[in-house]
Design an enzyme around this catalytic site. Structure first.
Site, PDB file in Angstrom:
ATOM      1  N   ASP A   1      45.708  38.366  46.200  1.00 41.56           N
ATOM      2  CA  ASP A   1      45.189  37.504  45.143  1.00 41.56           C
ATOM      3  C   ASP A   1      45.194  36.065  45.653  1.00 41.56           C
ATOM      4  O   ASP A   1      46.158  35.329  45.472  1.00 41.56           O
ATOM      5  CB  ASP A   1      46.058  37.643  43.899  1.00 41.56           C
ATOM      6  CG  ASP A   1      45.458  36.933  42.693  1.00 41.56           C
ATOM      7  OD1 ASP A   1      44.467  36.206  42.867  1.00 41.56           O
ATOM      8  OD2 ASP A   1      45.987  37.094  41.574  1.00 41.56           O
TER       9      ASP A   1
ATOM     10  N   ASN B   1      42.004  29.334  48.091  1.00 43.03           N
ATOM     11  CA  ASN B   1      40.782  29.280  47.284  1.00 43.03           C
ATOM     12  C   ASN B   1      40.219  27.870  47.336  1.00 43.03           C
ATOM     13  O   ASN B   1      40.909  26.911  47.027  1.00 43.03           O
ATOM     14  CB  ASN B   1      41.098  29.671  45.834  1.00 43.03           C
ATOM     15  CG  ASN B   1      39.844  29.932  45.016  1.00 43.03           C
ATOM     16  OD1 ASN B   1      38.843  29.242  45.168  1.00 43.03           O
ATOM     17  ND2 ASN B   1      39.907  30.915  44.149  1.00 43.03           N
TER      18      ASN B   1
ATOM     19  N   HIS C   1      37.734  36.251  37.730  1.00 41.42           N
ATOM     20  CA  HIS C   1      38.512  36.118  38.960  1.00 41.42           C
ATOM     21  C   HIS C   1      38.474  37.444  39.714  1.00 41.42           C
ATOM     22  O   HIS C   1      38.460  38.514  39.112  1.00 41.42           O
ATOM     23  CB  HIS C   1      39.951  35.747  38.598  1.00 41.42           C
ATOM     24  CG  HIS C   1      40.844  35.565  39.783  1.00 41.42           C
ATOM     25  ND1 HIS C   1      40.540  34.698  40.812  1.00 41.42           N
ATOM     26  CD2 HIS C   1      42.029  36.147  40.119  1.00 41.42           C
ATOM     27  CE1 HIS C   1      41.516  34.752  41.724  1.00 41.42           C
ATOM     28  NE2 HIS C   1      42.411  35.625  41.320  1.00 41.42           N
TER      29      HIS C   1
ATOM     30  N   CYS D   1      37.296  33.042  45.252  1.00 40.93           N
ATOM     31  CA  CYS D   1      38.147  34.229  45.156  1.00 40.93           C
ATOM     32  C   CYS D   1      37.346  35.490  45.474  1.00 40.93           C
ATOM     33  O   CYS D   1      37.882  36.439  46.050  1.00 40.93           O
ATOM     34  CB  CYS D   1      38.775  34.327  43.776  1.00 40.93           C
ATOM     35  SG  CYS D   1      37.591  34.251  42.415  1.00 40.93           S
TER      36      CYS D   1
END
Length: 1115
Positions: A480, A211, A463, A216
């Site tokens: 993630d 990131n 997020h 994200c």
């Protein structure tokens, strides 16, 4: 959120940064409060949660803590703690800064309450959310969530800019009711063994994406596209060459990214790709919308694929078609229009699942009554209107409308309602009710779920991550950012439906009501793959699909990366040794540097094993520089108290017997410090006989000078005021008891002056924060002049007393002062803030007048006061919102500083009047409504701030075309289509007349029939006893509305926002009993009709933040 780097304290223009607050928490107990009353209650969940990290993980203990803060207006401390509450066996508390932590936002953090009493190296991991509850409408509560590894160094974590203070303290917003604020914290504690050592590739076979700050949303989309193998193969087959630069080529950057995702063992950076988009750091710290990026990226790739072997791939994968139709009911007439789509936006609000959304999508709308359809040559007809699908694409992308615009609040809201989506989606259901008559019924539209993109958080930030089945097997994976974990189907589907979740009762024996809370993590985008196409889509992508030049390039990059990784792993075995020589001083002084002697970042560097004896290192130096060992003498450098860096002393014979690592310890005890040395080599002509025998003409190394305690090694710089040049002249050993006058002849020789040239000497003492360069008394000894080893002497010809030559900086101190303050400033036009217009070399000590005068001269402007400057925001890389006022700062340095950073950019604009005059004026935007013309013209009026309304009207009369010379103008202040202020006396009315407000309005069916005002309001005179029928005639004439249109209008009396519809016979004046009432209590006559003016677009991806920009890919 995933950002772990503290941002600037203000001007945050990126995804919400998560930072520890900057103040040290002194103890576990809250600070005493005199007037504030807090009531906290905790509700605990001990629900087992499935774990997917393939590590030893305990089920998280989850609690919700509610903190009621009363008498908020009387809080007078900078920071304020909640009561302590326990989650997972740990003590926590919430910390707020009621007036902001050096920002104009509420700051809120989760704090480890007993941090100061915990054992050394403690840590705990928690996923948590913090919220300010909206006590009027809970759905407007502001909630943000994140996760963090709490440690002794970062014992609190959260949001410096949680929400604007202006919103929090606005009594109409509902966050403070009866001087009370309600804070909620949900905390899930998870004890993880070796959390940071988790290896995604080893555990799952896949790697994540790093990131960059707020990317994200992009990472989740890229992972989804990468795991569509047909798409990945097409990207590999896009033509690129070995000469392409990934930072300037989107195809090559995407190929490189996909290759690394396929073959790398660790997470992959996306900076090359975003650079190829033309993004700067600001863009990378700006969170955007997944759907918007998906569309922009696919359009860009579609364009890049044209004329190549993979042309049309985007359409083949993602393009479907639907038919918009209008069909008359009573006559034989039908209008159709075919349109293509790459994704479908499905309503979430009011729909329980995907099928309900598709039902709504194809829902038939009847056009009848006042809303009849105008068919060609057939006039107004009853008709039905709708959409049906001609074909669906192999890869179906469904965008769920989780974000909608609330017109009443003029803001976006997130829809967290429960919304289900199936593992298999059958779009042929109910005998193909979604399909048009032209659809190919032989194609089976049965889809299987491939990806679920999730948004966690609220409308103000959050997020993104993705659940993906790369091979459509039963195994799901969560992507993630850098972390990839295995997940089960429940986590990927059911837990992403949204809606509410019920906490188990803490005392089941009692009839207490179970507590429900909203789930703020839910599906935002779904990707389905058609069953009949999955063999084609989920294909094998082999190394042969990748261009050879790309494989070679990326393998080389990997080798370099492995080499650096190895060096890093072995770094503890080596010492970086930097050796400065006379040649470095000659090369750098007067070019790269002016103060001190050398920039060590630009000298020869050696990576030496710590165990290597220093004598062996000297032999390496002999080979490298062709200087025999016996002629080498090394000096340590030292940082002095005045922050200068000078050679301090030569190495002793005993020190030269040490290893390189031991020597580094002697010179600098800091961990991982470098060993910095100065290599002294004496040069001169060898003895005459030896030189003749060997035919040597040049200078050669000589044995080092025999240094005694009375000997000082001094360094000399020569200044030429005519050329404004400073250069290194050499070094000399002098006796401390000797005098400078004794070396003047030698200095003249070094400078190339006549032996008896008069010269002045100055000692360069320091340069930060100010320059200190003082004259040396040539009659005193060197020791009396307080000189020592490593000192620098600047010298120059003595200025002639009666010389006609005038120099800008005639003496060394003046020149060094100039160099110290010299600043090259890049000026940009405010209209083109990305492009440098010109550069000027200025001094940081220049006054405001000096700077604008230089700019005016550069652009050929006679009057410098017409220049207006604006400073640069170093974090957003944009102009600051407020320009610099006339003489509002003292010096150039004040214009360039932005918090603790110094910029070199200024923006300028040329005004039509002098800036001091403009600052004394008030600028008004006036919309002029002509009495007989429909056009509304906007005028900008500038008048002195002490001007009256009459002055505004007088100025406006000179700019507008009046209906007749004596026409009167009336000035109204309008806000959100309502009149809020009447800055002049009312007209003379008859004794029974009333002046009322008339507003246009409509009712929004999606907002519980709430009234929405639009258009331009106006005043209207009504007479005592006048019925509505007569008022309607006068209003129609005033607004010039056609009979057909006006017949559809409805009239209502409105108070408290509720319409009371009127009949033609109603006496309107009897309804208006109150006078001079504005705002929510206002009474007005409402005209209900449809708003035919062009609408402002509020798509699903409307800015979450007021400062957010649309996604753009520039290359």
């Amino acid at each position: 959120m995933t950002v772990a780097t503290p941002p600037p304290p203000v001007d945050q223009e990126d995804e919400e940064m998560l930072v520890p607050h900057s103040e040290f928490v002194e103890g576990p107990e809250p600070e005493p409060m005199e007037v504030a009353v807090e009531q906290g209650e905790v509700e605990t969940e001990a629900e087992a949660v499935s774990t997917v990290e393939n590590q030893q993980v305990e089920d998280p203990a989850t609690s919700r803590f509610t903190w009621t803060i009363e008498q908020v207006s009387r809080l007078n401390t900078k920071k304020h703690y909640s009561d302590v509450f326990v989650v997972g066996g740990y003590k926590w508390r919430v910390l707020i800064f009621p007036k902001g932590n050096n920002v104009d936002h509420l700051s809120m953090y989760l704090d480890v309450a007993d941090a100061t009493s915990l054992p050394y190296a403690w840590s705990r991991y928690a996923h948590f959310s913090l919220a300010i509850v909206n006590q009027i409408h809970n759905k407007y509560s502001v909630r943000k969530d994140t996760q963090h590894q709490f440690t002794g160094r970062e014992s609190d974590w959260g949001f410096t800019s949680f929400m604007p203070l202006s919103e929090l303290y606005d009594p109409g917003r509902g966050f403070i009711v009866n001087d009370t604020v309600i804070v909620e914290a949900e905390v899930a504690v998870r004890k993880i063994v070796d959390y940071w050592s988790y290896d995604s590739k080893k555990e799952t076979g896949y790697v994540g994406l790093k990131n960059q700050g707020a990317t994200c949303y992009m990472n989740s989309l890229l992972q989804t596209l990468y795991h569509i193998p047909y798409f990945r193969k097409a990207v590999y087959h896009m033509p690129t060459t070995e000469n392409d630069n990934p930072s300037g080529s989107i195809p090559l950057a995407l190929q490189s990214l996909f290759y690394k995702l396929q073959y790398s063992d660790s997470s992959v950076a996306t900076k090359e790709l975003t650079k190829s988009f033309g993004w700067d750091t600001y863009d990378s710290f700006m969170q955007h919308d997944v759907q918007e990026l998906n569309r922009v990226l696919c359009e860009k790739l579609e364009d890049k694929m044209k004329g190549t072997v993979v042309e049309g791939t985007i359409q083949q994968l993602f393009e479907g078609h639907h038919m918009n139709y209008i069909e008359c009911i009573n006559v034989d007439y039908k209008s159709t229009r075919k349109e293509s789509f790459y994704d479908l936006q499905l309503d979430v609000k009011g729909c329980r699942d995907v099928y309900a959304s598709f039902d709504k999508y194809v829902e038939v709308e009847k056009l009848e009554g006042d809303n009849k359809y105008h068919a060609e040559q057939l006039g107004l007809q009853d008709a039905k209107k709708g959409v049906l699908f001609i074909d669906f694409p192999p890869v179906l992308q469904l965008q769920l409308k989780r974000f909608e615009y609330d017109f009443m609040r003029d803001t976006m809201v997130k829809i967290n309602d429960r919304y289900e989506f199936p593992l298999q989606l059958d779009l042929d259901r109910d005998d193909g009710k979604y399909l048009s008559p032209d659809a190919d019924r032989s194609v089976r539209n049965l889809y299987t779920l491939h990806s679920v993109l999730v948004h966690s958080g609220g409308v103000h930030g959050g997020h993104y991550y993705a659940f993906i089945r790369p091979t459509l097997s039963d195994q799901w994976f969560k992507f993630d950012d850098e972390r990839v974990t295995k997940e089960d189907i429940k986590r990927a589907l059911e837990e992403q439906y949204g809606g509410e979740e019920e906490l188990p009762q803490t005392n089941p024996g009692f009839n207490n009501t179970p507590f429900k809370f909203t789930k703020y993590s839910n599906a935002y985008m779904l990707v389905y793959i058609r069953e009949s196409d999955k063999e084609k889509i989920i294909c094998d992508v082999e190394e042969k699909d990748i261009a050879e030049h790309l494989r070679i390039r990326l393998k080389k990059e990997q080798e370099e990366k492995d080499h650096k990784k190895k060096e890093k792993a072995e770094a503890h075995l080596y010492t970086i040794t930097k050796v400065a020589r006379n040649e470095d001083l000659v090369e750098q002084i007067g070019k790269d540097i002016y103060f001190d002697l050398v920039d060590y970042d630009k000298v020869r560097s050696f990576r030496i094993q710590k165990q290597m004896p220093f004598g062996v290192f000297k032999e390496e130096i002999a080979k490298e520089f062709n200087i025999p060992v016996q002629f080498q003498r090394f000096w340590f450098w030292a940082k002095r108290q005045n922050h200068t860096y000078r050679p301090n002393r030569p190495l002793t014979p005993q020190e030269e017997t040490l290893t390189v690592g031991q020597l580094r310890e002697v010179s600098n005890k800091a961990q991982n410090a470098e060993l910095k040395l100065f290599l002294e080599v004496e040069v001169g002509k060898l003895k005459y006989l030896f030189a003749c025998l060997h035919n040597i003409q040049d200078l050669c190394p000589l044995p080092p000078h025999e240094k005694t305690k009375d000997d000082f090694l001094l360094y000399f710089k020569l200044y030429d005021p005519k050329k404004e040049e400073l250069r290194y002249a050499g070094r000399l050993f002098v006796k401390g008891s000797g005098k400078p006058v004794e070396i003047l002849a030698k200095l003249n020789e070094m400078a190339g002056f006549a032996p008896n040239e008069e010269i002045d000497l100055y000692e360069e003492i320091k340069f930060e924060p100010i320059v200190m360069c003082e004259p040396i008394d040539k009659r005193l000894t060197f020791r009396s002049n307080q000189l020592e080893d490593g000192d620098i002497i600047c010298f120059q010809k003595s200025p002639a007393v009666e010389s006609e030559e005038r120099y800008r900086y005639p003496e060394v101190p003046l020149f060094l002062e100039y160099v110290h303050n010299r600043q090259v400033v890049h000026f940009r036009s405010l209209e083109k803030p990305k492009e440098d217009d010109f550069c000027l070399e200025l001094s940081k000590t220049f006054t405001y007048d000096d700077v604008v005068e230089k700019v005016a001269r550069q652009i050929g402007l006679d009057d410098p006061t017409k220049i207006r400057l604006t400073s640069h925001n170093c974090y957003s890389q944009q102009p600051k919102p407020q320009p610099i006022r006339f003489r509002g700062v003292e010096h150039l340095s004040d214009m360039l500083v932005h918090y603790n950073q110094m910029s070199d950019i200024l923006y300028y604009e040329v005004l039509d009047i002098p800036l001091p005059e403009l600052q004394g004026l008030k600028i008004l935007k006036v919309a002029f409504h002509h009495s007989i013309k429909d056009d509304v013209i906007i005028h900008s009026i500038r008048l002195p701030k002490q001007s009256t309304v009459g002055d505004v009207i007088a100025d406006l009369k000179t700019k507008v075309d009046l209906s007749h010379p004596d026409a009167e103008l009336r000035l109204l202040e309008v806000f959100y289509h309502k009149i809020y202020k009447i800055p002049e006396d009312e007209k003379n009315l008859g004794p029974q007349d009333r002046l009322i407000h008339v507003y246009h309005f409509t009712k929004d069916s999606s907002q519980n029939q709430m009234v929405q005002n639009f258009g331009e309001p106006f005043f209207f005179i009504i007479r005592e006893g006048e019925p509505l029928s007569e008022i309607k005639v006068r209003i129609q004439k005033k607004l010039q509305v056609s009979d057909e249109e006006f017949s559809k209008w409805r009239f209502a009396f409105l108070a408290m926002g509720r319409p009371d519809y009127l009949e033609d016979t109603d006496i309107v004046s009897s309804r208006f009993q109150r006078r001079d009432v504005y705002g929510a209590w206002e009474q007005y006559l409402g005209l209900e009709h449809s708003d035919n003016a062009p609408k402002r677009a509020y798509p699903a991806n409307l800015n979450r933040h007021a400062f957010e920009k649309p996604v753009k890919i520039y290359n």
